[in-house]
Design a protein around this motif. Structure first.
Motif, PDB file in Angstrom:
ATOM      1  N   PRO A   9       0.837  -1.195   0.000  1.00  0.00           N
ATOM      2  CA  PRO A   9       0.000   0.000   0.000  1.00  0.00           C
ATOM      3  C   PRO A   9       0.875   1.250   0.000  1.00  0.00           C
ATOM      4  O   PRO A   9       1.870   1.306   0.719  1.00  0.00           O
ATOM      5  CB  PRO A   9      -0.804  -0.114   1.307  1.00  0.00           C
ATOM      6  CG  PRO A   9      -0.081  -1.122   2.147  1.00  0.00           C
ATOM      7  CD  PRO A   9       0.612  -2.033   1.194  1.00  0.00           C
ATOM      8  N   THR A  31      -9.597  -2.885  -7.209  1.00  0.00           N
ATOM      9  CA  THR A  31     -10.585  -3.459  -6.287  1.00  0.00           C
ATOM     10  C   THR A  31     -10.819  -2.519  -5.103  1.00  0.00           C
ATOM     11  O   THR A  31     -11.931  -2.457  -4.587  1.00  0.00           O
ATOM     12  CB  THR A  31     -10.147  -4.861  -5.792  1.00  0.00           C
ATOM     13  OG1 THR A  31      -8.752  -4.829  -5.481  1.00  0.00           O
ATOM     14  CG2 THR A  31     -10.425  -5.906  -6.833  1.00  0.00           C
ATOM     15  N   ARG A  36     -14.660   0.667  -2.354  1.00  0.00           N
ATOM     16  CA  ARG A  36     -15.072   1.961  -1.758  1.00  0.00           C
ATOM     17  C   ARG A  36     -16.371   2.443  -2.386  1.00  0.00           C
ATOM     18  O   ARG A  36     -17.233   2.993  -1.697  1.00  0.00           O
ATOM     19  CB  ARG A  36     -13.955   3.005  -1.915  1.00  0.00           C
ATOM     20  CG  ARG A  36     -12.891   2.909  -0.815  1.00  0.00           C
ATOM     21  CD  ARG A  36     -11.869   4.048  -0.894  1.00  0.00           C
ATOM     22  NE  ARG A  36     -10.993   3.907  -2.041  1.00  0.00           N
ATOM     23  CZ  ARG A  36      -9.910   3.115  -2.071  1.00  0.00           C
ATOM     24  NH1 ARG A  36      -9.556   2.430  -1.005  1.00  0.00           N
ATOM     25  NH2 ARG A  36      -9.173   3.037  -3.156  1.00  0.00           N
ATOM     26  N   MET A  53     -12.272  -3.077   5.740  1.00  0.00           N
ATOM     27  CA  MET A  53     -11.427  -2.068   5.091  1.00  0.00           C
ATOM     28  C   MET A  53     -10.978  -1.012   6.094  1.00  0.00           C
ATOM     29  O   MET A  53      -9.818  -0.612   6.108  1.00  0.00           O
ATOM     30  CB  MET A  53     -12.181  -1.416   3.942  1.00  0.00           C
ATOM     31  CG  MET A  53     -12.448  -2.377   2.806  1.00  0.00           C
ATOM     32  SD  MET A  53     -13.485  -1.653   1.544  1.00  0.00           S
ATOM     33  CE  MET A  53     -12.331  -0.524   0.772  1.00  0.00           C
ATOM     34  N   GLY A  57      -7.785  -4.713   7.077  1.00  0.00           N
ATOM     35  CA  GLY A  57      -7.712  -6.147   6.735  1.00  0.00           C
ATOM     36  C   GLY A  57      -8.052  -6.382   5.270  1.00  0.00           C
ATOM     37  O   GLY A  57      -8.283  -5.432   4.517  1.00  0.00           O
ATOM     38  N   VAL A  59     -10.578  -7.959   2.488  1.00  0.00           N
ATOM     39  CA  VAL A  59     -11.941  -8.394   2.225  1.00  0.00           C
ATOM     40  C   VAL A  59     -11.870  -9.831   1.679  1.00  0.00           C
ATOM     41  O   VAL A  59     -10.858 -10.213   1.080  1.00  0.00           O
ATOM     42  CB  VAL A  59     -12.597  -7.422   1.217  1.00  0.00           C
ATOM     43  CG1 VAL A  59     -13.970  -7.889   0.791  1.00  0.00           C
ATOM     44  CG2 VAL A  59     -12.656  -6.019   1.825  1.00  0.00           C
ATOM     45  N   GLY A  85      -4.193  -3.514  -7.181  1.00  0.00           N
ATOM     46  CA  GLY A  85      -4.688  -3.946  -5.867  1.00  0.00           C
ATOM     47  C   GLY A  85      -5.371  -5.299  -5.916  1.00  0.00           C
ATOM     48  O   GLY A  85      -6.008  -5.712  -4.952  1.00  0.00           O
ATOM     49  N   ARG A  88      -4.539 -10.053  -4.484  1.00  0.00           N
ATOM     50  CA  ARG A  88      -3.839  -9.716  -3.243  1.00  0.00           C
ATOM     51  C   ARG A  88      -3.561 -10.961  -2.407  1.00  0.00           C
ATOM     52  O   ARG A  88      -2.945 -10.846  -1.342  1.00  0.00           O
ATOM     53  CB  ARG A  88      -4.736  -8.791  -2.428  1.00  0.00           C
ATOM     54  CG  ARG A  88      -4.185  -7.401  -2.151  1.00  0.00           C
ATOM     55  CD  ARG A  88      -5.264  -6.671  -1.370  1.00  0.00           C
ATOM     56  NE  ARG A  88      -4.912  -5.397  -0.858  1.00  0.00           N
ATOM     57  CZ  ARG A  88      -5.041  -4.235  -1.481  1.00  0.00           C
ATOM     58  NH1 ARG A  88      -5.449  -4.189  -2.727  1.00  0.00           N
ATOM     59  NH2 ARG A  88      -4.754  -3.116  -0.869  1.00  0.00           N
ATOM     60  N   GLN A  92      -6.688 -15.457  -4.844  1.00  0.00           N
ATOM     61  CA  GLN A  92      -7.123 -14.501  -5.874  1.00  0.00           C
ATOM     62  C   GLN A  92      -6.295 -14.668  -7.150  1.00  0.00           C
ATOM     63  O   GLN A  92      -6.810 -14.541  -8.260  1.00  0.00           O
ATOM     64  CB  GLN A  92      -7.013 -13.070  -5.353  1.00  0.00           C
ATOM     65  CG  GLN A  92      -7.980 -12.756  -4.215  1.00  0.00           C
ATOM     66  CD  GLN A  92      -7.817 -11.348  -3.663  1.00  0.00           C
ATOM     67  OE1 GLN A  92      -7.227 -10.472  -4.295  1.00  0.00           O
ATOM     68  NE2 GLN A  92      -8.350 -11.116  -2.457  1.00  0.00           N
ATOM     69  N   ARG A 127      -0.622  11.639   1.659  1.00  0.00           N
ATOM     70  CA  ARG A 127      -1.868  11.465   0.905  1.00  0.00           C
ATOM     71  C   ARG A 127      -3.051  11.964   1.738  1.00  0.00           C
ATOM     72  O   ARG A 127      -3.936  12.644   1.220  1.00  0.00           O
ATOM     73  CB  ARG A 127      -2.057   9.991   0.539  1.00  0.00           C
ATOM     74  CG  ARG A 127      -3.356   9.709  -0.199  1.00  0.00           C
ATOM     75  CD  ARG A 127      -3.266   8.461  -1.026  1.00  0.00           C
ATOM     76  NE  ARG A 127      -3.562   7.261  -0.260  1.00  0.00           N
ATOM     77  CZ  ARG A 127      -3.441   6.016  -0.749  1.00  0.00           C
ATOM     78  NH1 ARG A 127      -3.024   5.834  -1.970  1.00  0.00           N
ATOM     79  NH2 ARG A 127      -3.739   4.979  -0.007  1.00  0.00           N
ATOM     80  N   ARG A 139      -9.316   9.053   3.386  1.00  0.00           N
ATOM     81  CA  ARG A 139      -9.616   7.632   3.573  1.00  0.00           C
ATOM     82  C   ARG A 139      -9.406   7.246   5.029  1.00  0.00           C
ATOM     83  O   ARG A 139      -8.370   7.541   5.606  1.00  0.00           O
ATOM     84  CB  ARG A 139      -8.719   6.800   2.662  1.00  0.00           C
ATOM     85  CG  ARG A 139      -9.259   6.659   1.265  1.00  0.00           C
ATOM     86  CD  ARG A 139      -8.276   5.999   0.354  1.00  0.00           C
ATOM     87  NE  ARG A 139      -7.798   4.703   0.867  1.00  0.00           N
ATOM     88  CZ  ARG A 139      -7.022   3.879   0.170  1.00  0.00           C
ATOM     89  NH1 ARG A 139      -6.640   4.212  -1.049  1.00  0.00           N
ATOM     90  NH2 ARG A 139      -6.632   2.741   0.677  1.00  0.00           N
ATOM     91  N   ARG A 150      -2.383  -2.678   7.326  1.00  0.00           N
ATOM     92  CA  ARG A 150      -2.393  -2.913   5.881  1.00  0.00           C
ATOM     93  C   ARG A 150      -1.052  -3.471   5.412  1.00  0.00           C
ATOM     94  O   ARG A 150      -0.997  -4.344   4.551  1.00  0.00           O
ATOM     95  CB  ARG A 150      -2.721  -1.617   5.138  1.00  0.00           C
ATOM     96  CG  ARG A 150      -4.195  -1.249   5.250  1.00  0.00           C
ATOM     97  CD  ARG A 150      -4.456   0.199   4.960  1.00  0.00           C
ATOM     98  NE  ARG A 150      -4.082   0.602   3.627  1.00  0.00           N
ATOM     99  CZ  ARG A 150      -3.939   1.877   3.237  1.00  0.00           C
ATOM    100  NH1 ARG A 150      -4.138   2.855   4.118  1.00  0.00           N
ATOM    101  NH2 ARG A 150      -3.624   2.181   2.015  1.00  0.00           N
TER     102      ARG A 150
HETATM  103  P1  ADP Z   1      -3.922   0.420  -0.906  1.00  0.00           P
HETATM  104  O1  ADP Z   1      -3.641   1.875  -0.929  1.00  0.00           O
HETATM  105  O2  ADP Z   1      -3.672  -0.211   0.421  1.00  0.00           O
HETATM  106  O3  ADP Z   1      -3.290  -0.319  -2.040  1.00  0.00           O
HETATM  107  P2  ADP Z   1      -6.604  -0.154  -1.910  1.00  0.00           P
HETATM  108  O4  ADP Z   1      -7.358   1.046  -2.299  1.00  0.00           O
HETATM  109  O5  ADP Z   1      -6.085  -1.034  -2.988  1.00  0.00           O
HETATM  110  O6  ADP Z   1      -5.461   0.318  -0.949  1.00  0.00           O
HETATM  111  O7  ADP Z   1      -7.481  -1.072  -0.930  1.00  0.00           O
HETATM  112  C1  ADP Z   1      -8.074  -0.554   0.241  1.00  0.00           C
HETATM  113  C2  ADP Z   1      -8.668  -1.700   1.054  1.00  0.00           C
HETATM  114  O8  ADP Z   1      -9.655  -2.395   0.275  1.00  0.00           O
HETATM  115  C3  ADP Z   1      -7.687  -2.776   1.482  1.00  0.00           C
HETATM  116  O9  ADP Z   1      -6.986  -2.451   2.653  1.00  0.00           O
HETATM  117  C4  ADP Z   1      -8.632  -3.988   1.667  1.00  0.00           C
HETATM  118  O10 ADP Z   1      -9.346  -3.901   2.876  1.00  0.00           O
HETATM  119  C5  ADP Z   1      -9.618  -3.801   0.537  1.00  0.00           C
HETATM  120  N1  ADP Z   1      -9.190  -4.501  -0.691  1.00  0.00           N
HETATM  121  C6  ADP Z   1      -8.862  -3.923  -1.881  1.00  0.00           C
HETATM  122  N2  ADP Z   1      -8.525  -4.849  -2.791  1.00  0.00           N
HETATM  123  C7  ADP Z   1      -8.629  -6.050  -2.167  1.00  0.00           C
HETATM  124  C8  ADP Z   1      -8.387  -7.403  -2.563  1.00  0.00           C
HETATM  125  N3  ADP Z   1      -7.971  -7.708  -3.809  1.00  0.00           N
HETATM  126  N4  ADP Z   1      -8.609  -8.383  -1.655  1.00  0.00           N
HETATM  127  C9  ADP Z   1      -9.026  -8.108  -0.422  1.00  0.00           C
HETATM  128  N5  ADP Z   1      -9.260  -6.858   0.030  1.00  0.00           N
HETATM  129  C10 ADP Z   1      -9.068  -5.842  -0.818  1.00  0.00           C
END
Ligand code: ADP
Length: 192
Positions: A9, A31, A36, A53, A57, A59, A85, A88, A92, A127, A139, A150
């Protein structure tokens, strides 16, 4: 072109994904953004995802796999996409491999943005501060405590994908600490 941006992240996946969208006219499948949006729209998926989120953690695989599978079937994904993203987890990764095999459209490359942990915390703080200064919503997961979580989730569940894609011969590393334009240039060279 079908590619995955991999990295912790705050590594800059979203920024680079946007540039790939502009330069190559392929959609960005984030994702995080999709989840979101689901939270903001109060959908069933959003209700399930929100607390996870907010706590930093991951999802459940079933939820995100379904979201991506639906999205990849849309017409604008026919000529390719950049996955940001996702995947993960190894589950997946298996899932996306199946989805793409069914479509006869395998992955071209997985680009890892290599970044030092220490820099990530300050990037995330920036950010949050930038969003606040611009009057945009900050966020909930962009705070130091949640960020730690994260990062833990990244090392536990996502970092193993580096080895997974390396073994498949798909992994390419890019220095994610370089200036944004240099990172873009390095990515362009890799996919040229
Ligand atoms: P980051 O800035 O951490 O890359 P993202 O915007 O990609 O953040 O994701 C924010 C949150 O959405 C993650 O911390 C998680 O909770 C959830 N999330 C996003 N993509 C996934 C995924 N592929 N599998 C599981 N959870 C996800």
């Amino acid at each position: 072109m079908r590619l995955i941006l991999l990295g912790p992240p705050g590594a800059g996946k979203g920024t680079q994904a946007q540039r790939l969208v502009e330069r190559h006219g392929i959609p960005q499948l984030s994702t995080g953004d999709m989840l979101r949006a689901a939270v903001a729209n109060g959908t069933e998926v959003g209700k399930k995802a929100k607390a996870i989120m907010d706590a930093g953690g991951l999802v459940s695989d079933d939820i995100v796999n379904q979201i991506v599978s639906d999205r990849i079937g849309e017409p604008d994904c026919a000529k390719g996409f950049v996955l940001d993203g996702y995947p993960r987890t190894l589950t997946q990764a298996d899932s996306v491999e199946k989805m793409l095999a069914e479509r006869g459209a395998p992955l071209d490359v997985v680009i890892e943005l290599v970044v030092d942990d220490k820099i990530l915390v300050s990037r995330i703080a920036k950010r949050a501060a930038d969003a606040q200064a611009a009057g945009q919503p900050v966020r909930k997961d962009d705070n130091p405590d949640v960020f730690e979580e994260r990062l833990r989730a990244y090392y536990k569940s996502t970092a193993p994908l580096i080895g997974y894609y390396h073994a498949k011969g798909l992994l390419r590393g890019v220095d994610g600490m370089a200036p944004i334009d240099d990172v873009t240039l390095a990515i362009e060279k890799l996919i040229a």
